[in-house]
Design an enzyme around this catalytic site. Structure first.
Site, short mmCIF file in Angstrom:
data_model
loop_
_atom_site.label_atom_id
_atom_site.label_comp_id
_atom_site.label_asym_id
_atom_site.label_seq_id
_atom_site.Cartn_x
_atom_site.Cartn_y
_atom_site.Cartn_z
N ASP A 40 55.64 44.34 17.44
CA ASP A 40 55.99 43.12 18.18
C ASP A 40 57.50 42.92 18.23
OD1 ASP A 40 53.31 42.53 17.92
OD2 ASP A 40 53.64 41.14 16.25
N1 URA Z 1 50.71 43.66 13.18
C1 URA Z 1 51.36 42.66 13.78
O1 URA Z 1 50.96 41.51 13.71
N2 URA Z 1 52.48 42.95 14.44
C2 URA Z 1 52.99 44.20 14.53
O2 URA Z 1 54.03 44.41 15.16
C3 URA Z 1 52.28 45.22 13.91
C4 URA Z 1 51.14 44.93 13.24
#
Ligand code: URA
Length: 236
Positions: free
Chosen positions: A104
């Protein structure tokens, strides 16, 4: 590219030695012998040496990036936001490199990138259960009862998450620091698992993918994978 460089990229000989092969009249370009070292060749041309086709060996690129927060995991962004590609060395510009899976915008840590489409598809395929290790910080103390719910699986989008490992690393009086190891890669999985028990992840960093570890790679830094790391990924 120049014909001697082309032959060198085919793994036939060094650029110097390739010049001798060319001037000796052993090379044909699209059926005609070439001896002029200034000849340019493209990948669409048909080049032979002693009658055998010479094709460049495509060496794939495999990179590990420590993605900082504030970058999107994409090769381009319509909204003009910074992407992980902005962090790569210029020598990788114009190569068809793409990220393996996603982190993310607000998540940092280990992101693999490659030109090897087969490997990318295999690793990011939902059936591939390669583990992903995260360090997550949550406000206040988190009870074992809460963690057990997550360890056993919680429902996200109507589907239960697979069992996972969660270890408490530390509680400093304000934040709980946890290690979370999951073997799936669902969208925003770690954050949504905690949301399902009404807890917010305030910091999230991926520190491992299978046996590959982020180690001391600095934020925003990128390195090429070592041969043993590439072999490992090809086997998982
Ligand atoms: N889980 C999440 O919530 N975000 C990420 O970027 C990777 C795994």
């Amino acid at each position: 590219m120049r014909i001697n460089k082309y032959l060198a990229e085919c793994g036939l000989a060094s650029r110097r030695a390739s010049e001798q092969i060319i001037t000796a009249g052993r090379v044909k370009l699209n059926g005609k012998i070439v001896t002029d070292l200034a000849t340019d060749v493209s990948e669409d041309d048909f080049v032979t040496v002693d009658g055998k086709r010479a094709q460049p060996i495509h060496k794939h690129i495999y990179l590990m990036l420590n993605k900082p927060k504030g970058y999107i995991t994409s090769t381009n962004d319509e909204k003009g936001r910074k992407t992980v590609m902005d962090l790569l060395d210029k020598k990788f510009a114009n190569k068809r490199i793409f990220p393996i899976g996603r982190l993310d915008y607000d998540t940092e840590g280990l992101l693999l990138l490659t030109t090897d489409g087969d490997l990318c598809n295999r690793i990011s395929h939902p059936r591939n259960d390669i583990s992903k290790t995260y360090v997550a910080k949550i406000e206040n103390e988190v009870s074992e009862e809460e963690l057990n719910k997550l360890r056993g699986g919680v429902i996200l989008d109507g589907v239960k998450t697979k069992r996972c490992r969660i270890t408490v690393l530390e509680f400093d009086g304000k934040l709980t620091r946890l290690e979370v190891v999951i073997s799936e890669g669902r969208n925003r999985q770690v954050r949504r698992m905690f949301e399902s028990i009404n807890r917010e992840v305030v910091f999230l960093k991926r520190v491992g993918v299978g046996e590959l570890k982020l180690g001391g790679l600095g934020r925003g830094e990128c390195r090429e994978l070592k041969p043993n790391e590439i072999d490992y990924l090809k086997k998982v």
